[in-house]
Design a protein around this motif. Structure first.
Motif, PDB file in Angstrom:
ATOM      1  N   ARG A  23      30.112  35.033  30.674  1.00 37.47           N
ATOM      2  CA  ARG A  23      29.871  34.595  29.285  1.00 37.47           C
ATOM      3  C   ARG A  23      29.588  35.832  28.330  1.00 37.47           C
ATOM      4  NH1 ARG A  23      31.545  29.776  28.744  1.00 37.47           N
ATOM      5  NH2 ARG A  23      30.781  29.283  26.734  1.00 37.47           N
ATOM      6  N   THR A  24      29.867  37.099  28.850  1.00 37.01           N
ATOM      7  CA  THR A  24      29.403  38.078  27.910  1.00 37.01           C
ATOM      8  C   THR A  24      30.308  38.584  26.775  1.00 37.01           C
ATOM      9  OG1 THR A  24      30.188  39.468  29.926  1.00 37.01           O
ATOM     10  CG2 THR A  24      27.672  39.150  29.660  1.00 37.01           C
ATOM     11  N   ALA A  25      31.820  38.100  27.051  1.00 34.75           N
ATOM     12  CA  ALA A  25      32.817  38.305  26.114  1.00 34.75           C
ATOM     13  C   ALA A  25      33.540  37.238  26.034  1.00 34.75           C
ATOM     14  CB  ALA A  25      33.468  39.716  26.653  1.00 34.75           C
ATOM     15  N   PHE A  26      34.040  36.976  24.800  1.00 30.94           N
ATOM     16  CA  PHE A  26      35.001  36.041  24.435  1.00 30.94           C
ATOM     17  C   PHE A  26      36.278  36.394  23.812  1.00 30.94           C
ATOM     18  CE2 PHE A  26      30.742  34.461  24.882  1.00 30.94           C
ATOM     19  CZ  PHE A  26      30.823  33.348  25.354  1.00 30.94           C
ATOM     20  N   GLN A  76      25.852  33.664  35.100  1.00 30.11           N
ATOM     21  CA  GLN A  76      25.019  34.672  34.781  1.00 30.11           C
ATOM     22  C   GLN A  76      25.251  35.427  33.784  1.00 30.11           C
ATOM     23  OE1 GLN A  76      23.250  36.441  38.380  1.00 30.11           O
ATOM     24  NE2 GLN A  76      23.447  34.479  39.527  1.00 30.11           N
ATOM     25  N   TYR A  77      24.219  35.917  32.780  1.00 35.59           N
ATOM     26  CA  TYR A  77      24.425  36.830  31.722  1.00 35.59           C
ATOM     27  C   TYR A  77      24.214  38.048  32.209  1.00 35.59           C
ATOM     28  CZ  TYR A  77      24.758  38.746  27.015  1.00 35.59           C
ATOM     29  OH  TYR A  77      24.982  39.363  25.861  1.00 35.59           O
ATOM     30  N   VAL A  78      25.039  38.927  32.856  1.00 36.74           N
ATOM     31  CA  VAL A  78      24.837  40.138  33.279  1.00 36.74           C
ATOM     32  C   VAL A  78      25.771  41.227  32.825  1.00 36.74           C
ATOM     33  CG1 VAL A  78      24.625  39.061  35.610  1.00 36.74           C
ATOM     34  CG2 VAL A  78      26.795  39.686  35.116  1.00 36.74           C
ATOM     35  N   ASN A  79      25.422  42.472  33.146  1.00 38.31           N
ATOM     36  CA  ASN A  79      26.136  43.731  32.981  1.00 38.31           C
ATOM     37  C   ASN A  79      26.065  44.713  34.236  1.00 38.31           C
ATOM     38  OD1 ASN A  79      27.557  45.815  31.946  1.00 38.31           O
ATOM     39  ND2 ASN A  79      26.508  45.366  29.708  1.00 38.31           N
ATOM     40  N   VAL A 113      44.792  38.735  32.912  1.00 41.32           N
ATOM     41  CA  VAL A 113      43.769  38.405  33.423  1.00 41.32           C
ATOM     42  C   VAL A 113      43.536  37.365  34.496  1.00 41.32           C
ATOM     43  CG1 VAL A 113      43.546  36.343  31.534  1.00 41.32           C
ATOM     44  CG2 VAL A 113      41.430  37.285  32.303  1.00 41.32           C
ATOM     45  N   GLY A 114      42.552  37.389  35.410  1.00 42.32           N
ATOM     46  CA  GLY A 114      42.475  36.446  36.552  1.00 42.32           C
ATOM     47  C   GLY A 114      41.079  35.687  36.292  1.00 42.32           C
ATOM     48  N   SER A 115      40.153  35.745  37.043  1.00 43.56           N
ATOM     49  CA  SER A 115      38.950  35.188  37.017  1.00 43.56           C
ATOM     50  C   SER A 115      38.022  35.567  35.759  1.00 43.56           C
ATOM     51  CB  SER A 115      38.053  35.298  38.318  1.00 43.56           C
ATOM     52  OG  SER A 115      37.573  36.541  38.356  1.00 43.56           O
ATOM     53  N   GLY A 116      38.409  36.918  35.188  1.00 45.90           N
ATOM     54  CA  GLY A 116      37.378  37.289  34.160  1.00 45.90           C
ATOM     55  C   GLY A 116      36.155  37.685  34.644  1.00 45.90           C
ATOM     56  N   HIS A 117      35.902  38.190  36.218  1.00 46.50           N
ATOM     57  CA  HIS A 117      34.557  38.376  36.725  1.00 46.50           C
ATOM     58  C   HIS A 117      33.944  39.485  36.180  1.00 46.50           C
ATOM     59  CE1 HIS A 117      31.445  38.328  39.553  1.00 46.50           C
ATOM     60  NE2 HIS A 117      31.917  37.216  39.658  1.00 46.50           N
ATOM     61  N   SER A 118      34.779  40.615  35.631  1.00 42.83           N
ATOM     62  CA  SER A 118      34.208  41.917  35.236  1.00 42.83           C
ATOM     63  C   SER A 118      33.235  41.371  33.881  1.00 42.83           C
ATOM     64  CB  SER A 118      34.979  42.800  34.666  1.00 42.83           C
ATOM     65  OG  SER A 118      34.497  43.887  34.082  1.00 42.83           O
ATOM     66  N   PRO A 119      31.954  41.763  33.774  1.00 39.99           N
ATOM     67  CA  PRO A 119      31.232  41.322  32.563  1.00 39.99           C
ATOM     68  C   PRO A 119      31.843  42.008  31.311  1.00 39.99           C
ATOM     69  CG  PRO A 119      30.013  42.890  34.067  1.00 39.99           C
ATOM     70  CD  PRO A 119      31.395  42.599  34.666  1.00 39.99           C
ATOM     71  N   GLN A 173      37.793  36.738  42.231  1.00 45.93           N
ATOM     72  CA  GLN A 173      38.653  37.726  41.670  1.00 45.93           C
ATOM     73  C   GLN A 173      40.023  37.202  42.321  1.00 45.93           C
ATOM     74  OE1 GLN A 173      36.018  38.663  43.427  1.00 45.93           O
ATOM     75  NE2 GLN A 173      35.220  40.671  42.593  1.00 45.93           N
ATOM     76  N   SER A 174      41.275  37.199  41.469  1.00 47.85           N
ATOM     77  CA  SER A 174      42.433  37.646  42.104  1.00 47.85           C
ATOM     78  C   SER A 174      42.747  39.032  42.757  1.00 47.85           C
ATOM     79  CB  SER A 174      43.644  37.451  40.949  1.00 47.85           C
ATOM     80  OG  SER A 174      43.454  38.630  40.062  1.00 47.85           O
ATOM     81  N   ILE A 175      43.453  39.077  43.652  1.00 55.03           N
ATOM     82  CA  ILE A 175      43.739  40.146  44.670  1.00 55.03           C
ATOM     83  C   ILE A 175      44.080  41.452  43.647  1.00 55.03           C
ATOM     84  CG2 ILE A 175      46.354  39.605  45.217  1.00 55.03           C
ATOM     85  CD1 ILE A 175      43.785  41.661  47.101  1.00 55.03           C
ATOM     86  N   ALA A 176      45.001  41.132  42.657  1.00 55.47           N
ATOM     87  CA  ALA A 176      45.576  42.244  41.651  1.00 55.47           C
ATOM     88  C   ALA A 176      44.446  42.774  40.770  1.00 55.47           C
ATOM     89  CB  ALA A 176      46.536  41.603  40.715  1.00 55.47           C
ATOM     90  N   GLY A 177      43.316  41.757  40.542  1.00 55.09           N
ATOM     91  CA  GLY A 177      42.254  42.081  39.491  1.00 55.09           C
ATOM     92  C   GLY A 177      41.220  42.773  40.412  1.00 55.09           C
ATOM     93  N   ALA A 178      41.021  42.455  41.672  1.00 53.65           N
ATOM     94  CA  ALA A 178      39.949  43.250  42.707  1.00 53.65           C
ATOM     95  C   ALA A 178      40.412  44.623  42.815  1.00 53.65           C
ATOM     96  CB  ALA A 178      39.948  42.627  43.684  1.00 53.65           C
ATOM     97  N   ILE A 179      42.040  44.815  42.899  1.00 51.89           N
ATOM     98  CA  ILE A 179      42.417  46.188  43.155  1.00 51.89           C
ATOM     99  C   ILE A 179      42.304  46.997  41.780  1.00 51.89           C
ATOM    100  CG2 ILE A 179      44.670  47.397  43.513  1.00 51.89           C
ATOM    101  CD1 ILE A 179      45.398  44.923  45.356  1.00 51.89           C
ATOM    102  N   ALA A 180      42.673  46.572  40.662  1.00 49.20           N
ATOM    103  CA  ALA A 180      42.755  47.478  39.569  1.00 49.20           C
ATOM    104  C   ALA A 180      41.256  47.526  39.032  1.00 49.20           C
ATOM    105  CB  ALA A 180      43.414  46.272  38.501  1.00 49.20           C
ATOM    106  N   THR A 181      40.304  46.952  39.323  1.00 50.72           N
ATOM    107  CA  THR A 181      39.086  47.266  38.952  1.00 50.72           C
ATOM    108  C   THR A 181      38.136  47.963  39.897  1.00 50.72           C
ATOM    109  OG1 THR A 181      38.349  45.025  39.548  1.00 50.72           O
ATOM    110  CG2 THR A 181      38.899  45.225  37.236  1.00 50.72           C
ATOM    111  N   SER A 182      38.872  48.410  40.979  1.00 49.76           N
ATOM    112  CA  SER A 182      38.022  49.229  41.991  1.00 49.76           C
ATOM    113  C   SER A 182      37.094  48.649  42.629  1.00 49.76           C
ATOM    114  CB  SER A 182      37.707  50.633  41.449  1.00 49.76           C
ATOM    115  OG  SER A 182      37.196  51.422  42.418  1.00 49.76           O
ATOM    116  N   THR A 183      37.114  47.452  43.006  1.00 51.44           N
ATOM    117  CA  THR A 183      36.162  46.462  43.483  1.00 51.44           C
ATOM    118  C   THR A 183      35.978  47.029  44.867  1.00 51.44           C
ATOM    119  OG1 THR A 183      36.799  44.335  42.630  1.00 51.44           O
ATOM    120  CG2 THR A 183      35.651  44.055  44.441  1.00 51.44           C
ATOM    121  N   HIS A 184      34.690  47.108  45.230  1.00 45.85           N
ATOM    122  CA  HIS A 184      34.084  47.732  46.222  1.00 45.85           C
ATOM    123  C   HIS A 184      33.439  46.653  47.281  1.00 45.85           C
ATOM    124  CE1 HIS A 184      29.884  46.986  45.636  1.00 45.85           C
ATOM    125  NE2 HIS A 184      30.205  47.376  44.058  1.00 45.85           N
TER     126      HIS A 184
END
Length: 344
Positions: A45-48, A338-341, A80-86, A146-157
């Motif tokens: 919930r850091t961006a809308f 959580q309100y994170v960055n 957009v998938g889960s929007g997990h990136s803050p 995350q969606s599989i495409a989102g995890a790939i596109a955002t370099s999820t480690h």
């Protein structure tokens, strides 16, 4: 052809949607699954954002219809998938495409342990599909929303230098480009596109299918240790190489770190001991205290130290160990939104 097809969307798509959606082979209009009143927010919930149209296609033809219409009308598409990136990476006031309803397993190769999935499948669902086949993901991060495409596109480690990013398990991709054409790419075919798409941040096109390399199911024995900050800093350059899987959490006000080591084993399951976070009382007490600290920031150090002492205690040393299936060992319960960055 119905001239009033999707009339409610004509103010946003013009009459172009009538001809664009007509399928002359099946003699019917391709579905245009759009919503006008969607409010998007990131998990933290850091961006809308309030997109003009929120679209949830279920087939490749429906995705192509969206792409072709957007191109004709000069619309911007954000997937957009889960929007997990803050960050606000997934925010747009134009057209937002969500692939949650495009999530099926398409095929599998049992000999090579390769499974082909639609790009909207969430990681937890992919894990479930792999479990049915006695397979697993070689590496995982802490979160599986995350969606599989989102995890790939955002370099999820994940939690391992040995096994690398999640994208290193991708065998090939199918991408829909801005012209509506589907293109397959892999390490051997359309190599440049493949490399760019693995960390594309959504800028290459819409990933529709992913060929994913699985591994045999495995278990992980892990232990987590309380380490003072000075001691951790001395070990910083080599701690990441001490085990097959490593994770570290720094608690600045407590001047402590939690160092988590794991390795692949062939042992019986040993469940971890109950934790303060894991109980309902601890979870909601912690959330309540953090909420209060948003109004009274000076309380934050005390909240952290209290939560740390309840969860781990102050003394250095190994606090718990367990043997779990890989996806259970490598993931964690984030407790609550959580309100994170983040920075890496």
């Amino acid at each position: 052809m119905d001239p009033s097809a999707y009339k409610e969307f004509h103010p946003y798509t013009t009459n172009a949607i009538v001809t664009a959606s007509w399928d002359p082979i099946n003699k019917k209009h391709i579905p245009f699954r759009a919503s006008l009143r969607h409010k998007h927010s990131t998990w933290a919930r850091t961006a809308f954002a309030r997109p003009e149209l929120y679209l949830q296609p279920q087939t490749v033809d429906e995705i192509r219809l969206i792409v072709n219409l957007a191109r004709r009308l000069g619309k911007h598409i954000m997937v957009v998938g889960s929007g997990h990136s803050p960050s606000d990476l997934t925010c747009t006031s134009s057209w937002m495409v969500n692939l949650d309803n495009f999530r099926a397993v398409v095929s599998e190769d049992p000999e090579k342990r390769v499974v082909v999935v639609q790009a909207g499948i969430r990681l937890y669902a992919l894990i479930g599909e792999l479990e049915k086949r006695k397979w697993a993901m070689a590496n995982l991060g802490s979160i599986t929303e995350q969606s599989i495409a989102g995890a790939i596109a955002t370099s999820t480690h994940g939690s391992s230098l040995k096994h690398g990013l999640l994208s290193e398990s991708v065998v090939w991709l199918t991408i829909m480009l801005a012209n509506g054409k589907l293109v397959e790419c892999s390490k051997e075919h359309n190599t440049d596109l493949f490399k760019a798409a693995l960390v594309s941040l959504g800028a290459i096109g819409i990933v529709t299918h992913v060929g994913f390399q699985a591994v045999p199911q495995f278990k992980v024995r892990w232990e987590q240790e309380v380490v003072s900050l000075p001691r951790f800093l001395k070990s910083y350059d080599h701690v990441w190489k001490e085990s097959e899987f490593v994770r570290c959490w720094w608690f600045p006000y407590s001047e402590r770190t939690i160092v988590w080591h794991g390795k692949t084993v062939d042992e019986e399951i040993q469940e971890p001991p109950a934790s303060w976070y894991g109980g309902r009382f601890g979870r909601f007490t912690y959330e309540l205290l953090l909420y209060v600290a948003t109004w009274f920031p000076n309380l934050t150090p005390s909240v952290e130290r209290f939560a740390f002492s309840m969860q781990y205690g102050w003394e250095e040393g190994v606090k718990c160990t367990a043997v779990q299936n890989s996806h259970e060992a490598l993931t964690m319960d984030c407790l609550f939104s959580q309100y994170v960055n983040e920075a890496s």
